[in-house]
Design an enzyme around this catalytic site. Structure first.
Site, PDB file in Angstrom:
ATOM      1  N   ASP A  77       0.857  -1.192   0.000  1.00 46.45           N
ATOM      2  CA  ASP A  77       0.000   0.000   0.000  1.00 46.45           C
ATOM      3  C   ASP A  77       0.891   1.239   0.000  1.00 46.45           C
ATOM      4  O   ASP A  77       1.925   1.253  -0.643  1.00 46.45           O
ATOM      5  CB  ASP A  77      -0.950  -0.048   1.203  1.00 46.45           C
ATOM      6  CG  ASP A  77      -2.161   0.859   1.047  1.00 46.45           C
ATOM      7  OD1 ASP A  77      -2.354   1.428  -0.034  1.00 46.45           O
ATOM      8  OD2 ASP A  77      -2.914   1.004   2.015  1.00 46.45           O
ATOM      9  N   ASP A  81       1.145   7.663   4.228  1.00 43.82           N
ATOM     10  CA  ASP A  81      -0.226   8.133   4.030  1.00 43.82           C
ATOM     11  C   ASP A  81      -0.600   9.061   5.182  1.00 43.82           C
ATOM     12  O   ASP A  81      -0.427   8.714   6.350  1.00 43.82           O
ATOM     13  CB  ASP A  81      -1.205   6.962   3.969  1.00 43.82           C
ATOM     14  CG  ASP A  81      -1.114   6.185   2.661  1.00 43.82           C
ATOM     15  OD1 ASP A  81      -0.265   6.554   1.809  1.00 43.82           O
ATOM     16  OD2 ASP A  81      -1.864   5.218   2.485  1.00 43.82           O
ATOM     17  N   ARG A 134       1.495   9.045  -6.918  1.00 44.16           N
ATOM     18  CA  ARG A 134       1.304   9.691  -5.609  1.00 44.16           C
ATOM     19  C   ARG A 134       2.621  10.227  -5.052  1.00 44.16           C
ATOM     20  O   ARG A 134       3.152   9.738  -4.073  1.00 44.16           O
ATOM     21  CB  ARG A 134       0.643   8.735  -4.612  1.00 44.16           C
ATOM     22  CG  ARG A 134      -0.705   8.238  -5.065  1.00 44.16           C
ATOM     23  CD  ARG A 134      -1.322   7.294  -4.061  1.00 44.16           C
ATOM     24  NE  ARG A 134      -2.608   6.803  -4.535  1.00 44.16           N
ATOM     25  CZ  ARG A 134      -3.315   5.879  -3.912  1.00 44.16           C
ATOM     26  NH1 ARG A 134      -2.881   5.353  -2.785  1.00 44.16           N
ATOM     27  NH2 ARG A 134      -4.455   5.482  -4.404  1.00 44.16           N
TER      28      ARG A 134
END
Length: 166
Positions: A77, A81, A134
């Site tokens: 992942d 984050d 990202r």
């Protein structure tokens, strides 16, 4: 450390510096650090690899977090984050390598009520090395500063700014 999931959960006013007695950075293999609802956290000099979830997950109004001089590689992942109303975060001097979803800021288009007025984050002097997307991907954060980062061989897009991010 070899582990799975997000078993490392620091409390407020915590500094995690991963330098071993031989002077190398300590390795966290297979898992990550979960920073939730706490303040004054420093994560420095760690090697994160083969993460099954996020390398560093910052959420639930965590504040004053510094993620500095780490290396992130080959996770499932996100590497870093930042979401759900977290604020005053700095991501600096990190090396992100061979990874797909590197850094998300604001996890969902539907969380504006939580994120607007927060997610004030600075990304500087990071090395995005053969990563996909990202770098960061920003929703709602305003202001967000992204400067003096180095991007090498990205396979998709660099920086994305959406949902009133600035």
């Amino acid at each position: 450390i070899t582990c799975t999931g997000m078993p490392i959960v620091p409390g407020s006013n915590t500094i995690i510096v991963g330098v071993t007695t031989s002077g190398n950075n300590a390795v966290i293999d297979g898992c990550g650090i979960h920073i939730s609802g706490v303040t004054n956290i420093v994560i420095r000099n760690l090697v994160f690899r083969n993460m099954q979830d996020d390398g560093v997950n910052v959420q639930s109004s965590a504040m004053n977090v510094w993620i500095d001089h780490n290396s992130f590689e080959n996770g499932v992942d996100g590497c870093v984050d930042i979401k759900r109303g977290s604020d005053f975060i700095t991501v600096s001097w990190n090396h992100f390598k061979n990874h797909n979803k590197v850094a998300i800021l604001g996890s969902s288009d539907s969380l504006g009520a939580i994120d607007i007025g927060h997610l004030r984050v600075t990304y500087h002097h990071n090395f995005f090395d053969q990563t996909t997307q990202r770098h960061p991907r920003v929703r709602f954060g305003n202001p967000v500063h992204v400067y003096n980062n180095y991007f090498k061989a990205l396979s998709s897009y660099g920086i994305a700014s959406t949902m009133s991010a600035g």
